[in-house]
Structure formats: structure tokens, C-alpha cells
Design an enzyme around this catalytic site. Structure first.
Site, mmCIF file in Angstrom:
data_model
loop_
_atom_site.group_PDB
_atom_site.id
_atom_site.type_symbol
_atom_site.label_atom_id
_atom_site.label_comp_id
_atom_site.label_asym_id
_atom_site.label_seq_id
_atom_site.Cartn_x
_atom_site.Cartn_y
_atom_site.Cartn_z
ATOM 1 N N HIS A 136 0.842 -1.200 0.000
ATOM 2 C CA HIS A 136 0.000 0.000 0.000
ATOM 3 C C HIS A 136 0.868 1.236 0.000
ATOM 4 C CE1 HIS A 136 -3.830 2.108 0.541
ATOM 5 N NE2 HIS A 136 -3.101 2.989 1.205
ATOM 6 N N ASP B 215 -14.500 2.449 6.784
ATOM 7 C CA ASP B 215 -13.434 3.164 6.080
ATOM 8 C C ASP B 215 -13.920 3.693 4.741
ATOM 9 O OD1 ASP B 215 -10.631 3.991 5.687
ATOM 10 O OD2 ASP B 215 -10.742 2.580 4.032
ATOM 11 N N ARG C 55 -13.265 12.332 4.213
ATOM 12 C CA ARG C 55 -11.989 13.005 4.455
ATOM 13 C C ARG C 55 -11.505 13.743 3.221
ATOM 14 N NH1 ARG C 55 -8.438 8.398 5.393
ATOM 15 N NH2 ARG C 55 -6.754 9.916 5.481
ATOM 16 N N LYS D 87 -8.412 -1.678 6.287
ATOM 17 C CA LYS D 87 -8.784 -2.433 5.078
ATOM 18 C C LYS D 87 -7.731 -3.461 4.698
ATOM 19 C CE LYS D 87 -7.706 1.238 1.680
ATOM 20 N NZ LYS D 87 -7.848 2.494 2.417
#
Length: 451
Positions: free
Chosen positions: A92, A171, A178, A197
Site C-alpha cells: 500500500h 473506512d 476526508r 482495510k
């Protein structure tokens, strides 16, 4: 009638907002209550927006961060991939401009024998999103249900999807909120978002690419290292192997910015070509994925193996297979013109002769958003065809009137502002920079240990 003394207290979002505003540590029950109520739709966006801003301004303790990660993780299904014999490893990135490494790494690591269950996100602020890039491929379905996600993993060894209704639904909602409320940059929110996640995927190990520089959410290396250590510690607490690389985002990664354009550059890298910086970072990250996945005895060996998988064409064929299995038009792999194309293009010319001394990378990402390549509001659609192609990188010599970038656009109303941002972002000096920033700054593993 007086209420019973034993009645359970009613959850009130305003109490949690006030506590965070006043720097009072939230309990696990506070955080679970807020996350669960928002996930169910019991409290409105504006209250959660207020709480998010309070977190940005006041921060979170390690206990609060762990509680938030756990609440988001358990808001949905946690996958059990124990039936898959290979180690499950994901990667990620914390987000950057031109950062399309995930599209290279998933098929590359899968071609080596690692199982890669990749759950990704959309663009946040000035940064691009993996899902938006994948959806530039006509027909590619990032919204697979869990059963289909497992099937693609079983057949292909890699699958790339977004947060489904089953996986980390909290999320999914918070991520979109956000993006449009100026609350992206908090390391605590970034950590909880990423780790919730990722841990829901049923992985054994995780490689993190934490960006630092003008185009990163963490502008300073100190802040990037803090976030990296936070995520490594959170992952280890959950029993996972985690390593974080601090990598440079003082200029865009590669030469192409914008969803369709970036898919073209991914295909170039999978064919053994593409820009040097993008190739180098992909091989470094893949080396770590193969090492944590038990395929190679060292990162160096993993990098060499990855290079061979690209040279042999096996990584590209794995990408083709994944595209087919997820409903995409695999013909784009051999004919990039099948990807969405912009109607117009405009060269951005250097205003004087010299050397490209620096780039304000975030502004270049913002220019792509203005063109329609990202979102300014939660409900905005993304235009996959628009974007920017850089012809010069930091340190390159330029001549007055020479094209330093080309803008690909569809709407005349937006191109002027995007061009202005690119011009303002590129500083041209009489001499080349004396030092070159390294692409990989540090490696952090085992709760703050680094190299």
C-alpha cells in the site's frame, strides 16, 4: 415515570466531538460508538466531519489509533484466506502524484507465486487513486463481491478491488468524507484507514510505501517516519509482518499523471520499459513482497527474480489475466488507444533556459484534479482521459520555448488554470541542483527499527 437506573446510556456524537476537541482521550467505547453509528447512517456527515477535524487538530494517542483501526476493521467482514497455500502479501502507498506502482506490483508478485489480495482506494485530494486508474480500463470491475474476489485470487493469484459493502464499510464512508473536508493529512486517520482495510484482507504480510516530499501528505521525512512506525506497530500488534519504505515524492513518479495515461505507463513498465524512477521503485517494492512472501531469501534476490518475470513477459500476462477475470477489455494491453483519450492537448513551454531545479509536486497533482482527473467534491465523477505528461524531470536541462509538459484535456474552461499551476510549480535555475534526492530514503521495520 422516572427512567430505570440500569438503562444503557444513549450514544451522542456531540459528546465524542467535544472530548476530542478538548483533548480528552477517547475510550474504545467512544470510538466504537462513533464508527458504528456512522456506518449505520445514524449520524450525519457534518458531525463526523467535525470529529475528523478535531482529530487533525488534536491528534490521537496510540490507544485511540488502535481502537479506531480495530473498530473500522470490525465494521465488516474479515476475510479468511487460510485455504490459499501461498503466503498472502499486499502493498500500500500513502498516496502521491503519478504513483501507479500497485498496478505493476500485484501481477508481478503474483507471477512469482505470492497471493496478492489488494483492496485499494480512490484518489484523495491531489493524489491519484488505484481504483480510478483501474477503471480507466473499459469494463474493469473493482466492485467484486467477496466470493468473486476469492475466485479471481484462486485463478490468477491477484485481484484488485475497492472496499466492498462487506469489507471495512466504515473506512469506505470515512475515506470519501476526508477527501472533501480537508482532513486527509492526519497520520492517525491515514494509519487507521490503511491498516483497517489491509488487515481485513486476511494477509500475512504488508509492504508500505510511505511518501515524503512536496507531493506527499507527509511533507517532512520526520512526519513520514512517524506514520510508517505507527503503521508497522499497528500491523505487528495484529500479528502481521510489516515493512515500510520511506520514498521520495518531491516530484511526480514517472512521467504520466492521470488515470488513462498512467495505465499506459504501467504497461510500459511491465514490458521492461517506462521511466527509470518508476521501474526502480517497482522492483524495490516487489523485492520486499517476494522476500516477505517466502519466495526469495533476500530483497536483492526478490528484485532480480522480479526483473526476470518482467523480461519473460510473465508479469504482463498475469496482468492480462487479471483484467480479463475482472471484466476489463484486455485488448488495451496490445492497443493502448482503446483506453479513454482526451480531445485536446496543449504544450506547457519553459519560460527561460536553464535547469529544472524543483517541482511543487502537490500543485501538479492539483492541476490534474482541476482538469477532471480527480475529485473536488465527494460526488464528482473522474474523467479518465485527462492528465499531464512530463517531458522534463528535476535536474534536466531546458531551453526557453521547449515543452516541459503536455496537458491532455477535454474542457477549455479548466486548461488555463491547470497550465498556470504547472508553470508556477516548475522552478528553472541557471545551474542544476547540486544534490539529487534519493528515491528510497529509509526502510522501517520491527517497530521503529530502520535501515
Amino acid at each position: 415515570m422516572r427512567p430505570s437506573q440500569s438503562a444503557a446510556p444513549t450514544f451522542r456524537a456531540i459528546d465524542v466531538i467535544r472530548k476530542k476537541r478538548d483533548e480528552i482521550e477517547l475510550s474504545q467505547a467512544d470510538i466504537e460508538g462513533l464508527v458504528n453509528a456512522y456506518t449505520r447512517g445514524d449520524i450525519p456527515d457534518y458531525q463526523v466531519s467535525a470529529w475528523l477535524m478535531a482529530v487533525v487538530l488534536r491528534g490521537m494517542s496510540r490507544a485511540e489509533t488502535a481502537a479506531l483501526t480495530d473498530a473500522m476493521l470490525r465494521s465488516g467482514e474479515v476475510l479468511d484466506l487460510s485455504a490459499f497455500p501461498a503466503r498472502k502479501v499486499d502493498k500500500h502507498s500513502t498516496g502521491g502524484v503519478g504513483d501507479k506502482t500497485s498496478l505493476v506490483l500485484a501481477p508481478l508478485a503474483a507471477a512469482a507465486g505470492v497471493t496478492v489480495p489488494m483492496i485499494s482506494g480512490r484518489g484523495l485530494g491531489h493524489t491519484g487513486g488505484t481504483l480510478d486508474k483501474l477503471e480507466a480500463i473499459p469494463g474493469f470491475n473493482v466492485n467484486l463481491p467477496v466470493a468473486e474476489f476469492r475466485r479471481v485470487l484462486e485463478v490468477c493469484g491477484c485481484a484488485m478491488i475497492g472496499q466492498t459493502p462487506e469489507i471495512a464499510p466504515a473506512d469506505r464512508k470515512l475515506y470519501a468524507l476526508r477527501d472533501v473536508t480537508g482532513t486527509v493529512e492526519s497520520p492517525y486517520l491515514i494509519c487507521a484507514s490503511i491498516m483497517s482495510k489491509k488487515l481485513a484482507e486476511g494477509i500475512d504480510a504488508l509492504v508500505l510505501d510511505v511518501k515524503t516530499g512536496s507531493g506527499a501528505f507527509m511533507k517532512s521525512e520526520r512526519d513520514a517516519a512517524f506514520l510508517a512506525e505507527l503503521m508497522v506497530e499497528t500491523g505487528e500488534r495484529m500479528g502481521k509482518q510489516v515493512v515500510a519504505l520511506i520514498t521520495d515524492m518531491d516530484q511526480p513518479l514517472g512521467n504520466k499523471i492521470g488515470n488513462s495515461l498512467e495505465v499506459v505507463e504501467v504497461l510500459d513498465v511491465l514490458r521492461g520499459a517506462g521511466p527509470e524512477d518508476l521501474r526502480e521503485l517497482c522492483l524495490e517494492l516487489s523485492g520486499w513482497m517476494l522476500h516477505l512472501g517466502g519466495i526469495s531469501n533476500s530483497v536483492a534476490e526478490g528484485k532480480q527474480h522480479s526483473s526476470q518475470l518482467i523480461s519473460s513477459g510473465k508479469a504482463l500476462e498475469k496482468f492480462r489475466k487479471m483484467v480479463e477475470l475482472q471484466g476489463g477489455d484486455a485488448r488495451v494491453i496490445d492497443d493502448a488507444k482503446r483506453l479513454p483519450q482526451s480531445k485536446h492537448s496543449l504544450d506547457v513551454q519553459a519560460e527561460k533556459t536553464g535547469y529544472l531545479a524543483s517541482m511543487q509536486c502537490e500543485q501538479i497533482g492539483t492541476a490534474c484534479v482541476i482538469l477532471g482527473g480527480g475529485r473536488e467534491r465527494k460526488e464528482d465523477a473522474v474523467d479518465p482521459a485527462v492528465g499531464i505528461v512530463l517531458h522534463k524531470k528535476v535536474g534536466d536541462q531546458v531551453s526557453a520555448g521547449e515543452a516541459i509538459a503536455t496537458i491532455h484535456y477535454n474542457g477549455d474552461a479548466r486548461v488555463g488554470r491547470a497550465r498556470q499551476l504547472i508553470v508556477e510549480s516548475c522552478a528553472i535555475a541557471d545551474s542544476a541542483p547540486s544534490t539529487k534526492r534519493p528515491l528510497i530514503h529509509r526502510v522501517i521495520q520491527k517497530s521503529g527499527g530502520n535501515s
